[in-house]
Enzyme design. Structure first.
Site, mmCIF file in Angstrom:
data_model
loop_
_atom_site.group_PDB
_atom_site.id
_atom_site.type_symbol
_atom_site.label_atom_id
_atom_site.label_comp_id
_atom_site.label_asym_id
_atom_site.label_seq_id
_atom_site.Cartn_x
_atom_site.Cartn_y
_atom_site.Cartn_z
ATOM 1 N N HIS A 63 9.441 -8.364 -1.408
ATOM 2 C CA HIS A 63 10.226 -7.493 -0.688
ATOM 3 C C HIS A 63 11.260 -6.790 -1.416
ATOM 4 C CE1 HIS A 63 8.454 -8.709 3.255
ATOM 5 N NE2 HIS A 63 7.960 -9.630 2.612
ATOM 6 N N ASP A 70 10.215 -4.302 -3.549
ATOM 7 C CA ASP A 70 10.119 -2.733 -3.799
ATOM 8 C C ASP A 70 10.707 -1.713 -3.005
ATOM 9 O OD1 ASP A 70 8.537 -3.646 -1.707
ATOM 10 O OD2 ASP A 70 6.869 -2.796 -2.197
ATOM 11 N N ALA A 129 -7.034 -9.200 1.676
ATOM 12 C CA ALA A 129 -6.870 -10.854 1.259
ATOM 13 C C ALA A 129 -5.545 -10.844 0.561
ATOM 14 C CB ALA A 129 -7.845 -11.556 0.440
ATOM 15 N N GLY A 130 -4.869 -9.699 0.471
ATOM 16 C CA GLY A 130 -3.577 -9.570 -0.291
ATOM 17 C C GLY A 130 -3.867 -9.405 -1.693
ATOM 18 N N SER A 187 -5.099 -6.424 -3.006
ATOM 19 C CA SER A 187 -5.050 -4.908 -2.993
ATOM 20 C C SER A 187 -6.265 -4.238 -3.408
ATOM 21 C CB SER A 187 -3.897 -4.424 -3.937
ATOM 22 O OG SER A 187 -3.520 -3.202 -3.880
ATOM 23 N N ASP A 205 1.237 -1.544 -6.028
ATOM 24 C CA ASP A 205 -0.239 -1.971 -6.046
ATOM 25 C C ASP A 205 -0.951 -1.175 -7.179
ATOM 26 O OD1 ASP A 205 0.476 -3.636 -4.023
ATOM 27 O OD2 ASP A 205 -0.707 -2.698 -2.480
HETATM 28 P P1 ADP Z 1 -5.887 -4.634 0.715
HETATM 29 O O1 ADP Z 1 -4.892 -5.819 0.918
HETATM 30 O O2 ADP Z 1 -7.221 -5.250 0.370
HETATM 31 O O3 ADP Z 1 -5.391 -3.471 -0.058
HETATM 32 P P2 ADP Z 1 -5.815 -2.640 2.611
HETATM 33 O O4 ADP Z 1 -5.979 -2.615 4.098
HETATM 34 O O5 ADP Z 1 -4.689 -2.195 1.826
HETATM 35 O O6 ADP Z 1 -5.930 -4.224 2.115
HETATM 36 O O7 ADP Z 1 -7.019 -1.883 2.183
HETATM 37 C C1 ADP Z 1 -8.462 -2.374 2.631
HETATM 38 C C2 ADP Z 1 -9.423 -0.882 2.849
HETATM 39 O O8 ADP Z 1 -9.568 -0.220 2.023
HETATM 40 C C3 ADP Z 1 -10.619 -1.500 3.724
HETATM 41 O O9 ADP Z 1 -10.457 -1.703 4.942
HETATM 42 C C4 ADP Z 1 -11.329 -0.150 3.215
HETATM 43 O O10 ADP Z 1 -11.141 0.817 4.085
HETATM 44 C C5 ADP Z 1 -10.860 0.383 1.672
HETATM 45 N N1 ADP Z 1 -11.444 -0.379 0.747
HETATM 46 C C6 ADP Z 1 -11.530 -1.406 -0.049
HETATM 47 N N2 ADP Z 1 -12.436 -1.533 -0.961
HETATM 48 C C7 ADP Z 1 -13.358 -0.713 -0.574
HETATM 49 C C8 ADP Z 1 -14.727 -0.556 -1.248
HETATM 50 N N3 ADP Z 1 -15.315 -1.261 -2.022
HETATM 51 N N4 ADP Z 1 -15.597 0.240 -0.270
HETATM 52 C C9 ADP Z 1 -14.973 0.992 0.582
HETATM 53 N N5 ADP Z 1 -13.990 0.827 1.206
HETATM 54 C C10 ADP Z 1 -12.980 0.100 0.361
HETATM 55 MG MG MG Z 2 -3.790 -2.452 0.121
#
Ligand code: ADP
Ligand code: MG
Length: 396
Positions: free
Chosen positions: A34, A36, A137-138, A140, A186
């Site tokens: 927190h 950033d 899953a956090g 990124s 990230d």
């Molecule tokens: P995270 O914590 O994993 O970054 P976010 O909500 O920021 O979660 O990003 C997840 C989103 O990024 C997914 O819902 C999708 O829209 C996109 N994304 C991530 N990886 C992929 C992938 N391999 N193929 C397509 N879309 C993806």
């Molecule tokens: Mg993300």
């Protein structure tokens, strides 16, 4: 999911081999939570889970993207990348592109703008994505997909953007094309990571520095403990903590909490209510812990940072109040089983903890955490090692 999965998907959508495969990493945060959005310091690292983009150019002035995660390809004329010129997130909410594709197409749009080029200057491309970064899953997955695509287009379109510029391209795609307000931590850690190192980032100046962790030399590993607790209060809690930080800075007459040090805390305590003061104290002490961690790593190696990790967790639990009982249990059980240090990581209200442990203790610490969760009647956690790894690269 590997290079080969991305290649195979490319072959399926394009009927030929790609020009190359690029990838970028997921990330975890070692310390600096927190901080950033208070223009402070963070110390994240790229992990071994990666997202791969197989990419090839073609003569059509179109951009086509597919993912193993959503196999229907999405296609757009290059000139129609201008759909992202509108209000943030509009191309997604209006249904012009599916959200996942906006991460990829948004990177193409932002990369051209960053390089001072237009859609008329570059050839069309096909892009096939395969990833083993778990989504949401956090870790990124969003920065990993942005970094892989940005690295690929930077090479194939000869955009000559630096790693930091590529990180900014990823953030702009996420903020404006997808419509998700995020900082740049990230993308910086996904793209600029190195093996057995973390990336120090000053969120005010965007100065970055690779910081050796020395885990291999010391026989240590980082264990992620996914509590499986969903971030039910995350967005409300995040807004509330941000507001408290802004309130605290205003009361102290500074633009951001970054501008305070521990010497300012007695005055802060007099000027504000107890809750706001404790929010401020977390940010001020956490910024100092990031600096101290960098110094401790250089002076004493990774065994010297255990107390800082533990103090960071206590500050998030008691002052910032973003931990949950499962995260506290994970940290306590790991420490009880011999961890050098442990803390919750990420925004809080659920998600994962990380523990710095001897490589020989993975089974023992995992068993201790599982037993502690079972004793409390919590859902079983999932433990896996996360290895500080290389950031964006061309794989072939
Ligand atoms: P995270 O914590 O994993 O970054 P976010 O909500 O920021 O979660 O990003 C997840 C989103 O990024 C997914 O819902 C999708 O829209 C996109 N994304 C991530 N990886 C992929 C992938 N391999 N193929 C397509 N879309 C993806
Ligand atoms: Mg993300």
């Amino acid at each position: 999911m590997t290079v080969d999965d991305a290649r195979a998907l490319f072959l399926a959508i394009a009927g030929r081999a790609p020009e190359g495969v690029w990838s970028s990493a997921g990330r975890a945060n070692l310390i600096g939570e927190h901080t950033d959005y208070n223009e402070g310091f963070v110390l994240p690292f790229a992990i071994q889970h990666r997202t791969y983009a197989a990419v090839g150019m073609h003569a059509d002035l179109r951009i086509r993207v597919a993912s193993t995660f959503a196999p229907d390809p999405v296609e757009l004329a290059l000139e129609d990348l201008s759909i992202f010129d509108g209000p943030a997130g509009d191309a997604v909410t209006s249904g012009r592109v599916p959200e996942w594709a906006a991460y990829v197409l948004g990177v193409a749009w932002a990369a051209l703008a960053a390089a001072g080029r237009t859609a008329a200057d570059v050839p069309g491309v096909d892009i096939a994505i395969a990833s083993d970064v778990p989504v949401g899953a956090g870790l990124s997955s969003s920065a990993a997909i942005e970094g892989a695509v940005a690295a690929a287009l930077n090479d194939l379109w000869a955009l000559e953007l630096t790693p930091l510029e590529l990180a900014k391209v990823g953030r702009r795609a996420e903020n404006e094309a997808v419509g998700a307000p995020t900082g740049i931590m990230d993308q910086v850690s996904s793209i600029m990571g190195r093996a057995d190192a973390a990336t120090f980032l000053d969120c005010r100046t965007l100065e970055t520095r690779s910081v050796d962790l020395g885990l291999e030399r010391e026989g240590l590993v980082l264990l992620a403990i996914d509590t499986k607790v969903e971030h039910a209060h995350a967005s409300g809690g995040y807004r509330d903590r941000r507001a408290a930080c802004e309130r605290g800075a205003a009361a102290m007459g500074v633009p951001w909490l970054r501008d305070l040090t521990a010497a300012d805390l007695p005055r802060a305590q007099e000027l504000m209510d107890d809750v706001t003061f404790r929010r401020v104290r977390h940010i001020v002490t956490e910024n100092q812990r990031v600096i101290d961690t960098v110094e401790a790593l250089a002076a004493g190696g990774p065994r010297a940072i255990g107390d800082l990790l533990v103090a960071s967790h206590a500050s998030m639990r008691d002052d910032f109040e973003i931990s949950v009982p499962e995260l506290d249990t994970a940290v306590e059980a790991a420490l009880g089983a011999g961890a050098v240090g442990a803390r919750m990581t990420g925004g809080g209200f659920g998600g994962s903890a990380i523990a710095l442990i001897p490589a020989t203790s993975v089974a023992q610490v995992t068993a201790a955490v599982e037993a502690a969760f079972a004793a409390q009647g919590y859902t079983a956690p999932v433990c896996f090692t996360i290895t500080p790894s290389e950031g964006a690269r061309r794989d072939e």
